[in-house]
Enzyme design. Sequence first.
Site, mmCIF file in Angstrom:
data_model
loop_
_atom_site.group_PDB
_atom_site.id
_atom_site.type_symbol
_atom_site.label_atom_id
_atom_site.label_comp_id
_atom_site.label_asym_id
_atom_site.label_seq_id
_atom_site.Cartn_x
_atom_site.Cartn_y
_atom_site.Cartn_z
ATOM 1 N N ASP A 439 15.709 67.292 -25.772
ATOM 2 C CA ASP A 439 15.798 68.722 -25.944
ATOM 3 C C ASP A 439 14.391 69.261 -25.738
ATOM 4 O O ASP A 439 13.426 68.514 -25.757
ATOM 5 C CB ASP A 439 16.292 68.970 -27.375
ATOM 6 C CG ASP A 439 16.288 70.428 -27.708
ATOM 7 O OD1 ASP A 439 16.636 71.224 -26.814
ATOM 8 O OD2 ASP A 439 15.947 70.767 -28.848
ATOM 9 N N LYS A 440 14.258 70.546 -25.523
ATOM 10 C CA LYS A 440 12.904 71.066 -25.349
ATOM 11 C C LYS A 440 12.389 71.700 -26.632
ATOM 12 O O LYS A 440 11.436 71.236 -27.239
ATOM 13 C CB LYS A 440 12.866 72.080 -24.209
ATOM 14 C CG LYS A 440 11.484 72.299 -23.667
ATOM 15 C CD LYS A 440 11.313 73.666 -23.091
ATOM 16 C CE LYS A 440 11.018 74.640 -24.197
ATOM 17 N NZ LYS A 440 10.947 75.994 -23.797
ATOM 18 N N THR A 441 13.057 72.782 -27.042
ATOM 19 C CA THR A 441 12.516 73.535 -28.162
ATOM 20 C C THR A 441 12.603 72.727 -29.445
ATOM 21 O O THR A 441 13.659 72.243 -29.817
ATOM 22 C CB THR A 441 13.308 74.831 -28.342
ATOM 23 O OG1 THR A 441 13.441 75.409 -27.067
ATOM 24 C CG2 THR A 441 12.597 75.752 -29.281
ATOM 25 N N ARG A 648 8.948 82.240 -24.242
ATOM 26 C CA ARG A 648 10.355 82.550 -24.515
ATOM 27 C C ARG A 648 10.487 84.065 -24.567
ATOM 28 O O ARG A 648 9.772 84.729 -25.293
ATOM 29 C CB ARG A 648 10.777 81.965 -25.855
ATOM 30 C CG ARG A 648 10.653 80.474 -25.909
ATOM 31 C CD ARG A 648 10.511 80.001 -27.306
ATOM 32 N NE ARG A 648 11.726 80.194 -28.092
ATOM 33 C CZ ARG A 648 12.723 79.332 -28.107
ATOM 34 N NH1 ARG A 648 12.647 78.251 -27.378
ATOM 35 N NH2 ARG A 648 13.789 79.539 -28.845
ATOM 36 N N ARG A 830 19.227 76.008 -18.998
ATOM 37 C CA ARG A 830 20.373 76.853 -19.294
ATOM 38 C C ARG A 830 21.634 76.030 -19.545
ATOM 39 O O ARG A 830 22.707 76.361 -19.059
ATOM 40 C CB ARG A 830 20.631 77.798 -18.109
ATOM 41 C CG ARG A 830 19.588 78.852 -17.927
ATOM 42 C CD ARG A 830 20.157 80.172 -18.351
ATOM 43 N NE ARG A 830 19.236 81.244 -18.105
ATOM 44 C CZ ARG A 830 18.610 81.899 -19.093
ATOM 45 N NH1 ARG A 830 18.814 81.560 -20.339
ATOM 46 N NH2 ARG A 830 17.814 82.886 -18.818
#
Lengths: 1155, 334
Positions: A439-441, A648, A830
């Site tokens: 995952d990124k965040t 963001r 996305r």
Amino acid sequence: MSIHSSGSRSNNSILEVSLSRSGSKARPVRYGSKGADSEGLSMSQRELRDEDARLVYINDPGKTNETFEFGGNSIRTSKYSVLTFIPRNLFEQFHRVAYVYFLIIAILNQLPQLAVFGRGVSILPLTFVLFVTAVKDVYEDWRRHKSDRVENNRLASVLVDGKFEEKKWRDVRVGEVIRIKANEPIPCDIVLLSTSDPTGVAYVQTINLDGESNLKTRYAKQETHGKEGFGGVIKCEKPNRNIYGFLANMEVDGKKLSLGSSNIVLRGCELKNTSLAIGVAVYCGSETKAMLNSSGAPSKRSRLETRMNFEIIWLSFFLVALCTVTSVCAAVWLKRHKDELNLLPYYRKLDFSEEGEVENYKYYGWGLEILFTFLMSVIVFQVMIPISLYISMELVRVGQAYFMIRDNRMYDEETKSRFQCRALNINEDLGQIKYVFSDKTGTLTQNKMEFQCASIWGVDYNSTKDNMEGEQVEHSVEVDGKVIRPKMKVKVNPELLQLSRSGLQNVEGKRIHDFFLALATCNTIVPLLVDTPDPDVKLIDYQGESPDEQALAYAAAAYGFMLIERTSGHIILDIHGERQKFNVLGLHEFDSDRKRMSVILGYPDSSVKVFVKGADTSMLNVIDKSFNMDLVRATEAHLHSYSSMGLRTLVIGTRDLNASEFEKWHSAFEAASTAVFGRAALLRRVSSIVESSLSVLGASAIEDKLQQGVPESIESLRIAGIKVWVLTGDKQETAISIGYSSKLLTSRMTQIIINSKTRESCRKSLEDALVMSKKLLSSSGVANDAGGSSDATPVALIIDGTSLVHILDSELEEQLFQLASRCSVVLCCRVAPLQKAGIVALVKNRTSDMTLAIGDGANDVSMIQMADVGVGISGQEGRQAVMASDFAMGQFRFLVPLLLIHGHWNYQRLGYMILYNFYRNAVLVLVLFWYVLFTAFTLTTAINEWSTTLYSIIYSSLPTIIVGILDKDLGRRTLLKYPQLYGAGQRHEAYNKKLFVWTMLDTLWQSLVIFWAPLFAYWSSTVDVASIGDLWTFGVVILVNLHLAMDVIRWYWLTHVVIWGSIVATFISVMIIDAIPNLPGYWAFFHVAGTGLFWLLLLGIVIAALLPRLVVKFVYQYYFPNDIQICREAEKIGYERVVESGQIEMLPISDNPPR
Amino acid sequence: MPWRVEFEYSRFSQQELDAWQPILTPSWAISIFTVIGLIFIPVGLASLFASESVVEVPFRYDDECLPPDYKDDALEYIQNDNINKTCTRNLTIKNKMKAPIYVYYQLGNFYQNHRRYVKSRDDKQLRNKASENDVGSCSPEDYTSTELGHKPIVPCGIIAWSLFNDTYRISSNNKDLVINKKNIAWKSDQLAKFGSDVYPKNFQIGGLIGGARLNESIPLSEQEDLIVWMRTAALPTFRKLYGKIETDIEVNEEVMLVIENNYNTYEFGGRKSLVLSTTTWVGGRNHFLGMAYILIGGVSLLLAVGFLLLYVMQPRPLGDPSYLSWNRNPGSLR
């Protein structure tokens, strides 16, 4: 996830409308990669049906429990009582196949015809393990009993006949009304009825439940809040384990109100900042959500174990073959000697003890004798299936888990959290990972948001542009002689600050005013005042679950729009020293479909405005573009540049509502929020009334900083041959820029971007991309798989969620996989949570490579569960990811020590341990088998039956366990220096079919030497069974221990103790056994140990048996060294040089890690 | 709890304990093989010489002592009590045998390690007078038949029942070479395993006589033949000590063997031999150990020499990173 209205007291005037804002905390408001959460969505769509409901009559426990006796509040985490312990514990233990195998063998042995071992001996191993486990269970259960007692005897204040009385927790029943004071724990799941707060708010801390330390707000319904008597019926769903959802409605005074998760306080929470709360118990004891959630860790089986089980099937075939050979030979022997059996002195089939009638003695006919021989040989050769291996493996994994948990390198200083091993069965899988899905965040980034830029009406205000000016400004206000100051400082843009101070004088100022008003109000933040050492200064702490919202609220405060108070009906802001009160007329929560939220504010001057903020894609659909095209375009341009910087972004819009519009919305909103069925869907529809034709106020950009060490970690992982795929909900530009800053993408890479809207275009882009990737890879040579670092032009694939919708679950999957497997980096942006799982499945189903998924949020849960190994980051976003994971840790960079060091060690250790245990048991079985060939195939064992049993308990069990836990092939520094060494696990180098076969051949040779050398030496001599048996016992035991000693890489004092200790223990055990006069072998050891032949044979056996292994080992290590061997040598030589020069330095190998 | 902190950050929990890490370098390997060779070859030679020095005179008599009349009906011969079983043979001893000379009987194809056989005994009964009735595992030789009163047999079981009952006398020049039958059993057995107050009872009185009878006035601890017999042999061809001759036998001395050939091995084709043998520190005459040692030692020395040559011709620097697979790869850009 629901909005509740309490419009009972207000109906005429708009201004006085006080809609209780039930800021449901069920689903945190999140944007970007955390936004889409399918679970929350499905919860809200589920509606309550009668047959799924439970009825709770408030303050009437008698009636509540009349028809159905709901569980009381006494909890029982303990499993056993004194009476049930033995049957239940046995039942649970026999769930293991290993024990059932033990049991069957032991039962077989109890049949008199098959009694190979004495009764005591045959059940000894089983009783031993059962006993050890039972003692452990008793101890654990005793502790649970103790804590249960403490819990159950706590006192709660319960309403009885109009008065609150003290009652023990265990006596609390569903339907009773309970009063809780500040800082008290909640005894059961209660629906709030009333609180000491005038608006009915109660704050709770849920740290025991989900580990989140921030306060959550819960609300009492206005209809019950502050009332004296309590009555009514609550209809709620049956107990379930979803701690983030609650579906119910309440009938009070003939009115039907809906209840959501914001109205329920769960057991395990503590009441904070609220002096008193009163609620009704709806779920008690074992039905509380906390108890329903206290299930154990997920159970998985490791890849190594799966392979091992396959080999065990082979061993079973081998066992059957041995038994068949024995029984066939026995059959032939019996047939041949058929006529002699009657009087054969060593067989004596006939029983003459009864004169006149001559009977067969212990002879059941040829067929049955064969069958018995077969079964007896199964009993004798049982250890061929290394059942003890399963138990040893568990112990070793516990040891490995201990080291992983205690590793300083994986201790997160910031959160003071250790590494957590939640799944105990897959430690060794960590050494074979080929794909990492991240995952990124919150995983790659810190998830600590910092407000960076704002675009207001097409003007870019960038706070980072100028470092000199971008000072951290502290804005503070004075209230009642006290200074209030936000807890976090924010860098501000002085120009914007100046403009914001200018107030409403000009148009520009008005827009900026609206912008910050939106930031300060359009959220679910709860401001809390925290005392500081200085009595005149108070800190204001914005509590909320979305770090983005917190950042925005702090930013607004820094620019002078400080959120001071939020209650259910209004918001108080301090705008540049001036207090203003806004009525909250309504609020549409964030959901992952709309990807935006809105708040409807009633101004003091009775005008009504709606503020909306949301993801750009979703906002641009509802913006009135015709109004100001240039503005929209300018904002879009800023958005693009922000996201290219990896920020963001959020778009903020607003609209004035006139009276008729408001009325239309308000009536629809009222109807929807009290609806019993389809409430969530209705509310979503209502939101579209106000969330339309908005005008753009501007956009905000928040920076989510990379976590410490992320680029280095990704680099290490890549060198180690692990493919890192990043799956994020962010925009493509954000994802790519994060990709660059985390070194995932480099300038050398060729990017293939797939961004298609239809299936056909997807197909086409995939085909083109495949051709291109092939060309790129072939033009500069074939990518080097083993080294991991591709030497050809590396290809990066960037693909978005829309394209994935068309590709996943269709025939294009295969092409995507082909393409992705050629790429060294894959970035998916996305993507929805389920797509994340789909991508993991794409790889998992098509290769045998191991996959690892790492994430921190609820949206990563599906991916974590799908992957072979799931790692949860215990970060800012709650505990859902951790709860679903197999391993949990504080930072992404810990993945490097976890995989490269611990994974490598775990795999090497367990791989060797399995092979060794196969060998260890097989060598004994073969020695027993060879002997059977010289006993007329009757399964006499020369090796004492006690020794056979103790073999896997005392003689040789500890060394393999200790070596399995402690031995290290390479030091951590070397492993980190050469991440390529990780490839050994990916290539299954420590355990594979070839090694298995070689080990078994070695086993065969060793067993031949052990058996035949004494046989020849003692042929036609006076040796008795017990003496030669003792020789074989020592031969096998010394051999297997020396075999292990030969393969030990690092000798610790403990290793010495267990290996030499085992041999000594064997001598002592044999001496004890041989000192028992009731055994036929009495004194055999002492007798035979007095002969030189015994010792010469022992020495000869051991040397001759190990000789081939030593030769092969040396030739392989010296002439065909693998990487691990070379690094071991380098480590050793380096170490010696360090010792010589007296200084501690890195290894003398000067090469930089190759890229 | 300060110790706790210390424990948590201990070198143990960080897996940084001091360790000895041996590596099998060429010098180690060559030294190991050389040492093995240098130890094994002399030991092998020594034991080979020792075993060579043992004088062993085996005499197989199951067929030799079968009168020609009964060649085809050995069972009739052995089972008929009326036939004289005495068998006299002369043997010339080719080498000098120094006292003590051990007299063994050797049985072949006799599975004293057969499962049925080894189980058919009761060690408690042998030890203890009080456990006389303890005959649980002894059937079918547990009790006498009902006609004889269903009394427990001491010693019970088919091992005791099948006690070897051939007897030997050896004389030389008409002078008896006394076979000393004392101290042929293990002292430990006599002291602890066979009771000094346990006397044979009801032994060999059943319908089927398996072998020797026992003198009921001598306690089991003194019945050395029984004790020797009860120590069941490991292998189907085995020897048991019959007695010791405590005088030397000179070179080419002629000895006369008088064998009472009572024991029935004709039933199952078992072989019987009488063996005279001296002994040394490696036991009897068996060259296997010495050969095996010399073989292992030789192979080790050869390996040592081979590895030494290889090492000289084709050495590999230890721990050289250029040998790492990713550095060896020709496709590498670096």
